[in-house]
Design a protein around this motif. Structure first.
Motif, PDB file in Angstrom:
ATOM      1  N   ILE A  69     -19.934 -17.543  -9.442  1.00  0.00           N
ATOM      2  CA  ILE A  69     -19.334 -18.214 -10.600  1.00  0.00           C
ATOM      3  C   ILE A  69     -19.037 -17.174 -11.686  1.00  0.00           C
ATOM      4  O   ILE A  69     -19.892 -16.352 -12.019  1.00  0.00           O
ATOM      5  CB  ILE A  69     -20.289 -19.305 -11.142  1.00  0.00           C
ATOM      6  CG1 ILE A  69     -20.448 -20.408 -10.080  1.00  0.00           C
ATOM      7  CG2 ILE A  69     -19.777 -19.882 -12.462  1.00  0.00           C
ATOM      8  CD1 ILE A  69     -21.468 -21.470 -10.436  1.00  0.00           C
ATOM      9  N   ARG A  90     -12.789 -22.383  -9.733  1.00  0.00           N
ATOM     10  CA  ARG A  90     -14.058 -23.138  -9.676  1.00  0.00           C
ATOM     11  C   ARG A  90     -14.414 -23.462  -8.237  1.00  0.00           C
ATOM     12  O   ARG A  90     -15.556 -23.343  -7.824  1.00  0.00           O
ATOM     13  CB  ARG A  90     -13.911 -24.455 -10.443  1.00  0.00           C
ATOM     14  CG  ARG A  90     -14.060 -24.269 -11.915  1.00  0.00           C
ATOM     15  CD  ARG A  90     -14.471 -25.599 -12.558  1.00  0.00           C
ATOM     16  NE  ARG A  90     -14.902 -25.379 -13.911  1.00  0.00           N
ATOM     17  CZ  ARG A  90     -14.459 -26.070 -14.949  1.00  0.00           C
ATOM     18  NH1 ARG A  90     -13.580 -27.027 -14.789  1.00  0.00           N
ATOM     19  NH2 ARG A  90     -14.927 -25.812 -16.149  1.00  0.00           N
ATOM     20  N   ARG A  94     -17.827 -22.465  -5.803  1.00  0.00           N
ATOM     21  CA  ARG A  94     -18.797 -23.544  -5.549  1.00  0.00           C
ATOM     22  C   ARG A  94     -18.785 -24.053  -4.110  1.00  0.00           C
ATOM     23  O   ARG A  94     -19.580 -24.900  -3.745  1.00  0.00           O
ATOM     24  CB  ARG A  94     -18.560 -24.697  -6.532  1.00  0.00           C
ATOM     25  CG  ARG A  94     -19.072 -24.335  -7.936  1.00  0.00           C
ATOM     26  CD  ARG A  94     -18.373 -25.121  -9.007  1.00  0.00           C
ATOM     27  NE  ARG A  94     -18.849 -24.788 -10.347  1.00  0.00           N
ATOM     28  CZ  ARG A  94     -18.354 -23.810 -11.100  1.00  0.00           C
ATOM     29  NH1 ARG A  94     -17.404 -23.020 -10.641  1.00  0.00           N
ATOM     30  NH2 ARG A  94     -18.836 -23.571 -12.319  1.00  0.00           N
ATOM     31  N   ASN A  97     -22.965 -21.557  -0.513  1.00  0.00           N
ATOM     32  CA  ASN A  97     -24.109 -20.817  -1.031  1.00  0.00           C
ATOM     33  C   ASN A  97     -24.291 -19.638  -0.086  1.00  0.00           C
ATOM     34  O   ASN A  97     -24.971 -19.754   0.935  1.00  0.00           O
ATOM     35  CB  ASN A  97     -25.360 -21.695  -1.049  1.00  0.00           C
ATOM     36  CG  ASN A  97     -25.318 -22.625  -2.235  1.00  0.00           C
ATOM     37  OD1 ASN A  97     -24.909 -22.217  -3.333  1.00  0.00           O
ATOM     38  ND2 ASN A  97     -25.719 -23.863  -2.033  1.00  0.00           N
TER      39      ASN A  97
END
Ligand code: G1P
Length: 295
Positions: A69, A90, A94, A97
Protein backbone atom coordinates in the motif's frame (compact mmCIF):
# COMPACT_ATOMS: atom_id res chain seq x y z
CA UNK A 1 -5.25 -32.16 -2.17
CA UNK A 2 -6.34 -28.62 -2.99
CA UNK A 3 -3.61 -26.48 -4.64
CA UNK A 4 -3.53 -23.18 -2.76
CA UNK A 5 -0.03 -21.81 -3.20
CA UNK A 6 1.99 -20.40 -6.08
CA UNK A 7 5.73 -19.83 -6.04
CA UNK A 8 7.00 -17.02 -8.28
CA UNK A 9 10.79 -17.10 -8.61
CA UNK A 10 11.95 -13.52 -9.25
CA UNK A 11 15.50 -13.54 -7.91
CA UNK A 12 17.41 -13.90 -11.20
CA UNK A 13 20.02 -11.39 -12.38
CA UNK A 14 18.26 -10.65 -15.67
CA UNK A 15 21.59 -10.90 -17.49
CA UNK A 16 19.90 -11.00 -20.91
CA UNK A 17 18.73 -7.45 -20.21
CA UNK A 18 21.85 -5.86 -18.75
CA UNK A 19 22.54 -2.99 -18.25
CA UNK A 20 18.78 -2.27 -17.91
CA UNK A 21 18.51 -4.82 -15.08
CA UNK A 22 21.49 -3.51 -13.09
CA UNK A 23 19.22 -1.62 -10.69
CA UNK A 24 15.74 -2.52 -11.97
CA UNK A 25 14.18 -6.00 -11.79
CA UNK A 26 13.19 -7.29 -15.23
CA UNK A 27 9.89 -8.40 -13.65
CA UNK A 28 9.04 -4.70 -13.24
CA UNK A 29 9.55 -3.85 -16.91
CA UNK A 30 6.31 -2.40 -18.20
CA UNK A 31 4.15 -3.96 -20.88
CA UNK A 32 2.82 -0.53 -21.80
CA UNK A 33 1.73 0.52 -18.29
CA UNK A 34 1.59 -2.74 -16.37
CA UNK A 35 4.68 -4.52 -15.07
CA UNK A 36 5.28 -8.06 -16.32
CA UNK A 37 4.98 -9.49 -12.80
CA UNK A 38 1.46 -8.07 -12.45
CA UNK A 39 0.30 -10.18 -15.41
CA UNK A 40 1.58 -13.28 -13.59
CA UNK A 41 -0.03 -12.30 -10.28
CA UNK A 42 -3.38 -11.54 -11.99
CA UNK A 43 -3.23 -14.97 -13.63
CA UNK A 44 -2.81 -16.58 -10.19
CA UNK A 45 -5.63 -14.53 -8.65
CA UNK A 46 -7.98 -15.39 -11.52
CA UNK A 47 -7.15 -19.07 -10.98
CA UNK A 48 -8.11 -18.69 -7.27
CA UNK A 49 -4.62 -19.15 -5.85
CA UNK A 50 -4.68 -18.15 -2.18
CA UNK A 51 -1.01 -17.55 -1.36
CA UNK A 52 1.64 -16.05 -3.59
CA UNK A 53 5.21 -16.69 -2.53
CA UNK A 54 7.84 -14.58 -4.26
CA UNK A 55 11.39 -15.90 -4.19
CA UNK A 56 13.29 -12.64 -4.29
CA UNK A 57 16.88 -11.47 -4.10
CA UNK A 58 18.91 -8.32 -3.77
CA UNK A 59 17.70 -5.45 -6.02
CA UNK A 60 14.15 -6.83 -6.09
CA UNK A 61 12.55 -4.42 -3.63
CA UNK A 62 10.49 -2.62 -6.34
CA UNK A 63 8.39 -5.80 -6.62
CA UNK A 64 7.56 -5.62 -2.90
CA UNK A 65 6.69 -1.92 -3.22
CA UNK A 66 4.45 -2.62 -6.19
CA UNK A 67 2.18 -4.96 -4.21
CA UNK A 68 2.31 -2.84 -1.05
CA UNK A 69 0.00 0.00 0.00
CA UNK A 70 1.34 3.45 -0.95
CA UNK A 71 -0.68 5.82 1.24
CA UNK A 72 1.05 8.97 -0.06
CA UNK A 73 0.27 8.12 -3.67
CA UNK A 74 -3.33 7.21 -2.81
CA UNK A 75 -3.76 10.52 -0.95
CA UNK A 76 -2.31 12.41 -3.90
CA UNK A 77 -4.60 10.71 -6.44
CA UNK A 78 -7.58 11.33 -4.16
CA UNK A 79 -6.74 15.04 -3.90
CA UNK A 80 -6.38 15.29 -7.69
CA UNK A 81 -9.69 13.47 -8.15
CA UNK A 82 -8.08 10.80 -10.31
CA UNK A 83 -10.64 8.20 -9.26
CA UNK A 84 -9.93 5.59 -11.96
CA UNK A 85 -6.20 5.52 -11.25
CA UNK A 86 -6.83 5.52 -7.51
CA UNK A 87 -9.07 2.46 -7.77
CA UNK A 88 -6.47 0.68 -9.87
CA UNK A 89 -3.62 1.46 -7.45
CA UNK A 90 -5.74 0.44 -4.45
CA UNK A 91 -6.70 -2.85 -6.07
CA UNK A 92 -3.11 -3.88 -6.82
CA UNK A 93 -2.01 -3.37 -3.22
CA UNK A 94 -4.97 -5.17 -1.67
CA UNK A 95 -5.27 -8.18 -3.96
CA UNK A 96 -2.80 -10.43 -2.25
CA UNK A 97 -1.00 -10.91 1.01
CA UNK A 98 2.34 -11.75 -0.52
CA UNK A 99 5.04 -13.79 1.14
CA UNK A 100 8.64 -12.93 0.28
CA UNK A 101 11.40 -15.48 0.67
CA UNK A 102 14.95 -14.39 -0.01
CA UNK A 103 17.23 -16.51 -2.18
CA UNK A 104 20.62 -15.52 -0.80
CA UNK A 105 22.65 -16.82 -3.73
CA UNK A 106 21.51 -17.08 -7.32
CA UNK A 107 22.26 -20.78 -7.79
CA UNK A 108 19.59 -21.44 -10.41
CA UNK A 109 15.83 -21.83 -10.87
CA UNK A 110 15.77 -25.21 -9.09
CA UNK A 111 17.49 -23.70 -6.06
CA UNK A 112 15.04 -20.77 -6.09
CA UNK A 113 12.07 -23.16 -5.92
CA UNK A 114 13.76 -25.13 -3.12
CA UNK A 115 14.13 -21.88 -1.16
CA UNK A 116 10.31 -21.73 -0.92
CA UNK A 117 10.02 -25.17 0.70
CA UNK A 118 9.60 -23.97 4.32
CA UNK A 119 6.62 -21.85 3.22
CA UNK A 120 5.05 -24.39 0.85
CA UNK A 121 5.41 -27.39 3.16
CA UNK A 122 3.95 -30.79 2.32
CA UNK A 123 1.42 -29.69 -0.26
CA UNK A 124 1.14 -29.46 -4.03
CA UNK A 125 1.95 -26.03 -5.45
CA UNK A 126 2.16 -24.00 -8.64
CA UNK A 127 5.35 -22.46 -10.02
CA UNK A 128 4.93 -19.55 -12.45
CA UNK A 129 7.95 -17.95 -14.07
CA UNK A 130 8.03 -14.20 -14.32
CA UNK A 131 9.21 -13.69 -17.89
CA UNK A 132 6.51 -15.61 -19.74
CA UNK A 133 3.10 -14.00 -20.18
CA UNK A 134 0.36 -16.34 -21.40
CA UNK A 135 -2.76 -14.96 -23.02
CA UNK A 136 -5.71 -15.92 -20.79
CA UNK A 137 -3.14 -17.57 -18.53
CA UNK A 138 -5.59 -18.38 -15.74
CA UNK A 139 -7.38 -20.82 -18.07
CA UNK A 140 -4.04 -22.64 -18.51
CA UNK A 141 -3.61 -22.90 -14.72
CA UNK A 142 -7.21 -24.10 -14.39
CA UNK A 143 -6.68 -26.81 -17.06
CA UNK A 144 -3.47 -27.88 -15.34
CA UNK A 145 -5.27 -28.05 -11.99
CA UNK A 146 -7.92 -30.34 -13.45
CA UNK A 147 -5.18 -32.66 -14.81
CA UNK A 148 -3.51 -32.57 -11.39
CA UNK A 149 -6.84 -33.39 -9.72
CA UNK A 150 -7.40 -36.31 -12.09
CA UNK A 151 -3.96 -37.95 -11.76
CA UNK A 152 -2.61 -36.52 -8.49
CA UNK A 153 0.76 -36.01 -10.17
CA UNK A 154 2.91 -33.07 -11.33
CA UNK A 155 1.87 -31.25 -14.51
CA UNK A 156 4.15 -29.16 -16.73
CA UNK A 157 2.84 -26.73 -19.36
CA UNK A 158 4.55 -27.00 -22.75
CA UNK A 159 4.11 -25.26 -26.08
CA UNK A 160 5.29 -25.90 -29.60
CA UNK A 161 8.26 -23.82 -30.72
CA UNK A 162 10.15 -23.76 -34.04
CA UNK A 163 12.95 -26.36 -33.95
CA UNK A 164 15.66 -23.68 -34.13
CA UNK A 165 14.37 -22.13 -30.88
CA UNK A 166 14.42 -25.23 -28.66
CA UNK A 167 17.83 -24.22 -27.23
CA UNK A 168 16.14 -21.39 -25.29
CA UNK A 169 13.92 -23.73 -23.27
CA UNK A 170 13.60 -26.96 -21.35
CA UNK A 171 12.29 -29.58 -23.80
CA UNK A 172 10.24 -32.71 -23.10
CA UNK A 173 10.14 -36.13 -24.66
CA UNK A 174 6.50 -37.08 -24.24
CA UNK A 175 3.88 -39.58 -25.34
CA UNK A 176 0.50 -38.23 -26.36
CA UNK A 177 -2.34 -39.42 -24.12
CA UNK A 178 -5.52 -37.53 -24.82
CA UNK A 179 -6.31 -34.05 -26.20
CA UNK A 180 -3.73 -31.65 -24.76
CA UNK A 181 -2.41 -34.17 -22.20
CA UNK A 182 0.93 -35.98 -22.59
CA UNK A 183 2.90 -38.35 -20.42
CA UNK A 184 6.53 -37.20 -20.01
CA UNK A 185 9.27 -39.75 -20.64
CA UNK A 186 12.30 -37.49 -20.37
CA UNK A 187 13.36 -33.83 -20.24
CA UNK A 188 16.42 -31.87 -21.23
CA UNK A 189 17.32 -28.28 -20.40
CA UNK A 190 18.21 -26.09 -23.40
CA UNK A 191 19.30 -28.81 -25.86
CA UNK A 192 20.95 -28.02 -29.15
CA UNK A 193 18.31 -28.22 -31.93
CA UNK A 194 19.82 -31.40 -33.42
CA UNK A 195 19.72 -33.20 -30.03
CA UNK A 196 16.27 -32.05 -28.87
CA UNK A 197 13.82 -34.92 -28.31
CA UNK A 198 10.91 -32.79 -29.61
CA UNK A 199 9.88 -29.20 -30.14
CA UNK A 200 7.64 -29.18 -27.04
CA UNK A 201 9.19 -26.51 -24.83
CA UNK A 202 8.51 -25.86 -21.15
CA UNK A 203 6.42 -22.68 -20.87
CA UNK A 204 7.19 -21.75 -17.27
CA UNK A 205 3.98 -22.95 -15.60
CA UNK A 206 4.21 -26.02 -13.39
CA UNK A 207 2.16 -27.82 -10.72
CA UNK A 208 4.30 -29.97 -8.45
CA UNK A 209 3.73 -32.63 -5.87
CA UNK A 210 5.82 -31.79 -2.78
CA UNK A 211 8.17 -34.67 -3.65
CA UNK A 212 9.93 -32.26 -6.06
CA UNK A 213 11.67 -30.74 -3.00
CA UNK A 214 13.24 -34.09 -2.16
CA UNK A 215 14.61 -34.19 -5.72
CA UNK A 216 15.75 -30.56 -5.73
CA UNK A 217 17.84 -31.23 -2.63
CA UNK A 218 19.92 -33.78 -4.53
CA UNK A 219 19.98 -32.13 -7.97
CA UNK A 220 23.51 -31.40 -9.08
CA UNK A 221 24.40 -28.22 -10.97
CA UNK A 222 23.55 -28.72 -14.65
CA UNK A 223 23.31 -26.41 -17.67
CA UNK A 224 25.24 -23.18 -17.03
CA UNK A 225 26.47 -24.57 -13.67
CA UNK A 226 23.02 -23.88 -12.20
CA UNK A 227 20.68 -26.13 -10.22
CA UNK A 228 18.05 -26.65 -12.89
CA UNK A 229 14.38 -27.29 -12.16
CA UNK A 230 14.24 -29.40 -15.34
CA UNK A 231 16.90 -31.77 -13.92
CA UNK A 232 14.90 -32.18 -10.70
CA UNK A 233 11.78 -33.07 -12.72
CA UNK A 234 13.87 -35.69 -14.51
CA UNK A 235 14.72 -37.20 -11.10
CA UNK A 236 11.06 -36.99 -10.07
CA UNK A 237 10.19 -39.11 -13.12
CA UNK A 238 12.10 -42.02 -11.55
CA UNK A 239 9.46 -42.18 -8.79
CA UNK A 240 6.30 -40.65 -10.21
CA UNK A 241 4.57 -40.10 -13.52
CA UNK A 242 4.72 -36.47 -14.68
CA UNK A 243 2.22 -35.07 -17.17
CA UNK A 244 2.52 -32.34 -19.77
CA UNK A 245 -0.28 -30.00 -20.78
CA UNK A 246 0.10 -28.57 -24.28
CA UNK A 247 -0.82 -24.90 -24.30
CA UNK A 248 -2.51 -23.52 -27.42
CA UNK A 249 -2.83 -19.99 -25.99
CA UNK A 250 -0.54 -17.27 -27.28
CA UNK A 251 2.74 -17.26 -25.32
CA UNK A 252 4.80 -14.08 -24.93
CA UNK A 253 8.43 -14.52 -23.95
CA UNK A 254 9.37 -11.19 -22.35
CA UNK A 255 12.71 -12.55 -21.12
CA UNK A 256 14.77 -11.33 -24.08
CA UNK A 257 14.91 -7.83 -25.60
CA UNK A 258 13.34 -8.94 -28.90
CA UNK A 259 10.66 -11.05 -27.18
CA UNK A 260 9.86 -8.11 -24.91
CA UNK A 261 9.47 -5.70 -27.81
CA UNK A 262 7.24 -8.15 -29.71
CA UNK A 263 5.07 -8.54 -26.59
CA UNK A 264 4.58 -4.81 -26.20
CA UNK A 265 3.69 -4.32 -29.86
CA UNK A 266 1.23 -7.22 -29.92
CA UNK A 267 -0.49 -6.14 -26.70
CA UNK A 268 -0.56 -2.48 -27.78
CA UNK A 269 -2.37 -3.55 -30.95
CA UNK A 270 -5.07 -5.12 -28.76
CA UNK A 271 -5.59 -2.09 -26.52
CA UNK A 272 -8.63 -0.02 -27.53
CA UNK A 273 -7.08 3.26 -26.32
CA UNK A 274 -3.90 3.06 -28.39
CA UNK A 275 -4.31 0.43 -31.09
CA UNK A 276 -5.27 2.76 -33.96
CA UNK A 277 -2.37 5.14 -33.42
CA UNK A 278 0.00 2.23 -32.93
CA UNK A 279 -1.15 0.55 -36.13
CA UNK A 280 -0.67 3.71 -38.18
CA UNK A 281 2.73 4.30 -36.64
CA UNK A 282 3.87 0.76 -37.42
CA UNK A 283 2.63 0.92 -40.98
CA UNK A 284 4.41 4.20 -41.44
CA UNK A 285 7.78 3.10 -40.08
CA UNK A 286 7.60 -0.23 -41.90
CA UNK A 287 7.09 1.66 -45.14
CA UNK A 288 10.01 3.95 -44.40
CA UNK A 289 12.36 1.19 -43.26
CA UNK A 290 11.50 -1.24 -46.04
CA UNK A 291 13.07 1.23 -48.43
CA UNK A 292 16.45 0.72 -46.77
CA UNK A 293 16.18 -2.86 -45.44
CA UNK A 294 16.36 -5.86 -47.73
CA UNK A 295 13.14 -7.72 -46.79
C1 G1P B 1 13.57 -21.49 -17.58
C2 G1P B 1 13.55 -23.01 -17.49
C3 G1P B 1 13.24 -23.61 -18.86
C4 G1P B 1 11.96 -23.05 -19.40
C5 G1P B 1 12.03 -21.51 -19.45
C6 G1P B 1 10.71 -20.89 -19.86
O1 G1P B 1 14.70 -21.08 -18.33
O2 G1P B 1 14.79 -23.46 -17.00
O3 G1P B 1 13.16 -25.02 -18.75
O4 G1P B 1 11.70 -23.55 -20.70
O5 G1P B 1 12.38 -20.98 -18.16
O6 G1P B 1 10.87 -19.52 -19.98
P1 G1P B 1 15.23 -19.55 -18.32
O7 G1P B 1 14.42 -18.83 -19.33
O8 G1P B 1 15.01 -19.04 -16.93
O9 G1P B 1 16.67 -19.64 -18.68
Amino acid sequence: MHVRKAVLPVAGWGTRFLPATKAMPKEMFPIIDKPVIQFIVEECIDANVENIIFVTGRHKRPIEHHFDINTDLEKHLEECNKTGLLENIRQISRWINPIYVRQKEQLGLGHAVLTAEPVVGEEPFIVSLGDIVVEDGSSVIEEMLSIYNKYGRSVIAVFEVPQEEVGKYGVVDAVHLDGPVYSIKDLVEKPSPDKAPSNLAIVGRYIFTPRIFEKLRVTKPGKGGEIQLTDAIKLLLEDEQVYAYKVENKVYDTGTPIGYIKTIIDIALQREDIKDEMFEFLQDIINKHSQCIDI
